[in-house]
Design a protein around this motif. Sequence first.
Motif, PDB file in Angstrom:
ATOM      1  N   UNK A   1       0.820  -1.198   0.000  1.00  0.00           N
ATOM      2  CA  UNK A   1       0.000   0.000   0.000  1.00  0.00           C
ATOM      3  C   UNK A   1       0.857   1.252   0.000  1.00  0.00           C
ATOM      4  N   UNK A   2       0.228   2.333  -0.367  1.00  0.00           N
ATOM      5  CA  UNK A   2       0.952   3.592  -0.473  1.00  0.00           C
ATOM      6  C   UNK A   2       0.037   4.749  -0.101  1.00  0.00           C
ATOM      7  N   UNK A   3       0.646   5.807   0.438  1.00  0.00           N
ATOM      8  CA  UNK A   3      -0.125   7.017   0.714  1.00  0.00           C
ATOM      9  C   UNK A   3      -0.035   7.981  -0.466  1.00  0.00           C
ATOM     10  N   UNK A   4       0.676   7.554  -1.505  1.00  0.00           N
ATOM     11  CA  UNK A   4       0.902   8.393  -2.677  1.00  0.00           C
ATOM     12  C   UNK A   4      -0.046   7.951  -3.806  1.00  0.00           C
ATOM     13  N   UNK A   5      -1.081   8.763  -4.074  1.00  0.00           N
ATOM     14  CA  UNK A   5      -2.093   8.351  -5.060  1.00  0.00           C
ATOM     15  C   UNK A   5      -1.762   8.807  -6.478  1.00  0.00           C
ATOM     16  N   UNK A   6      -0.544   9.278  -6.702  1.00  0.00           N
ATOM     17  CA  UNK A   6      -0.158   9.621  -8.078  1.00  0.00           C
ATOM     18  C   UNK A   6       0.063   8.325  -8.860  1.00  0.00           C
ATOM     19  N   UNK A   7       0.097   8.430 -10.191  1.00  0.00           N
ATOM     20  CA  UNK A   7       0.292   7.228 -11.007  1.00  0.00           C
ATOM     21  C   UNK A   7       1.612   6.557 -10.657  1.00  0.00           C
ATOM     22  N   UNK A   8       2.659   7.364 -10.388  1.00  0.00           N
ATOM     23  CA  UNK A   8       3.962   6.797 -10.044  1.00  0.00           C
ATOM     24  C   UNK A   8       3.887   6.056  -8.706  1.00  0.00           C
TER      25      UNK A   8
END
Lengths: 463, 446
Positions: free
Chosen positions: A66-73
């Motif tokens: 999981x990630x808190x970064x919702x950008x495509x990258x």
Amino acid sequence: MIEQDVLQRVLASAVRTGADFAEVYAEDKRSTSVALDDGRVEQVTSGRDRGAGIRVVKGDTTGFAHTADLSEAGLNAAAQAAATAASQGDGVTRTIALNRSADRVVSPVSKYPDEVRKADKVAILQCIDDTARSAGAAVVQVSAGYGDSRKHILIANTDGVLATDEQVRTLVRVMVVVDGDSGMQTGYQSAGHTMGFELFDKVDVDALARDAARQAITKLKARPAPSGALPVVIKQGSGGVLFHEACGHGLEADAIAKGASVYRGKVGQLVASPLVTLVDDGTMTGEWGAIAFDDEGHASQYNVLIENGVLTDYMWDYLRARNEGRPQSGNGRRQSYQHLPMVRMTNTYVLNGADEPDDIVRATDYGVFVAKLGGGSVDPATGDFVFGMTEAYLIEDGEITEPLREGNLIGNGPQVLSDIDLLGNDFAMGNPGTCGKDGQGVPVGDGQPTLRVKSMTIGGTAA
Amino acid sequence: MSELLAMADRVVARAKPGEQVEAYVSRDLETEVRVYEGELEHFVSAQSEGIGIRIIRDGRTGFAYAGTLDVSAIAEVLAEARDNVEFGTHDEWVGLAEPDGVDVVAQELWNESLAACAADSKIQFAKELERLTLGVDPRIRVEDSSYADVAVESAVASTTGVRRSGRENGCYVSVGTLATEGDETQSGFGFSVGRSPAEFDLAKAAREASDRATRLLGATKPVSKRVTVVLDPYVTAMFLGVISSTLNGEAVAKGRSLFKDRMDENVANPLVTLVDDPTNPLAYTATEIDGEGLAARRNVLIADGVLRSFVHNAYSARRVGTRSTGNAVRGGFKGTPGVGCMALQLQPGTRDQPALIADIDDGVLVQSVQGLHSGVNSISGDFSVGASGMLITNGAIGAPIREFTIASTLQRMLLDVAEIGNDVDWLPMQAAGVSLVIRDVTLSGA
């Protein structure tokens, strides 16, 4: 939250190493809580949680990151981590077409909590504090809590599922401590619904506070609970947790698949008293466990689990249902984007029977009347479960008499289900609950009419 | 300097005149591996980070958090916390912790070999544990076998001069078992913990997981009676967790502890000495600093049965006119520090569990308990839990029993302690396990 073309590219990249299935679950949640204790508003807390969990499945193996970064990258990095964990294969290119599910509202909201002034939220607790403290000189301490959350979720997977939902929940709770010659006692009440601040048009918080104080004051005169097996009458709307523990967890398809449930292989068989019809219902408007879509993107449903005592079905998550080639039941849920989905209950309840509640008490010579239950837990493999009674009374000669001190009741799920011998006509839902499983908590509801179990073991200390 | 501490410093530097500001920043990296029937079932790799900001002005507190360290999000959190101050009630005791001159006991909380452990070896530990467990007894199936680790890096800074950062990691393996004979199934579990996988004892975890389940095969419901119970080390650790809430300084300050007026009185059998010592490196929950950045320290709570100390954070200590005992506990960045014990231990006795059992004519060895959250009230003291275990008859372990409860009150149980074993077991919990004999407990069954 995330554009559809981005989702399609991230999903395609997640299955490029030959995985069978990939899923993006994104969440954006704002929450507010207020804590009042010892006569003071100790703190208002504002919270923000936002991120995405990506699941990649190959064969029986799941990779999750999981990630808190919702950008495509950011999403692609998480997709690669999940894909690497699940499988290490060579280039396969799949095109993912997403079919967006029509929006669906199960629990309409009229007053979004993030549009309500914080002062109004604080005022609710101050009102509870005043009311509880005026309930009697024995009241020595009051603590109260308020919480709301507004959560947007988005689920997309390589089978083409694309669904979004908004979940708004509001809750209030109060605990009262009283002191007397026999020591301290506590009373607790709460109200929570899948709705906004209109909760307080529906719930009388003064009555809530008075009830918590009344429970505590009543228990100052309580005698030790009996020790041993007795008939137990459980008041309407207080004992749904019994079914949650006695059979709910044992009807979850993951426990069934691993042979860790006493209900395995019992579909079509009598597993409960013929009086019992048990339902898990994610569509119950406004209830604490209500959802429009589950956390795997499938519409919530009304699922009959036990009909007239006969086991009709289990509860399912998406992948197990897909592997079995059966319809979804809408029970795939998770605590947050940081968690894998599992089979979970929503609102689990028993439908009305035919008995008058007063007659159920009158028909009991000697036993225990449970007016309020605390939590519970179960070992699904054996079916042995416990639940706590936080407000209970003796029944003597068909009358409710003396209050009892707290304790656990213990029973075996299949045995207790078949020992239900009287079922009332006064169905009510109970207090909001949080169901814990494998370290994840999700909101659940439960309910039942007044009922009697002809014998359960009461864990008190009196002979 | 740590990147996280620099971040916390930057927030603190934005305090306005008259404000106390505290920033807590953390970043966790977790791995969880589960295997089933020799295959990898799931592999979870999760990184999370976030910040919590507490602001106090004129005796009023506000707090906000966000699950991200994005610069714009941090600015929003600071603004929200500041706004939330307006709604707090004035409280003359409120205030951030101030450095108290107590030195940190340095510990080795970071293990480089764990940090460098490859994903494949993590999977192998779980597979090996499953294989060993299946080999203990032919009646055993494994429900799941797991490996998990966590690495946490954190920093806290405040306008009162607290500035601390640190990192720690740890790992464990666990296995859930099902023992089946005929129509009957019983469940068990086993685990092993360590600062690094080198400390795992997989064979012991496998054996315990198998024994816990197979020992209960054929268990029946016992008849109700008063008995002496021997709590297995794991159960004792859970019991101490309940006791700890009665020694919580905040509960004392707010009149919610059943021991609030009992300082320096006998509250337990003289055999009982209870210490909270997060500076003990053997404790799984050992730490250098508490949730407010003060040095963690050893506190004697009950000495020879006499109540000697409660545990406090800065707030509860100020309220009762004492100093923080370094017991501020924080459940991550999403909340303000509460009060709690950190690493409890009962001073052990001299004999092992078989010797304790040999002296008991009529008793029960309690192997597991259920419902500590539902049948125990740490304010009234009522104690009632579901249990399973073995009968003890004339000094020997006898038939397995299940579906019964044991009940008493917390006050009486402490006084009724008859002996403490020498078998200290460091568990992945806030208390160490040790066998504990308690007299005169009510068993409710058939």
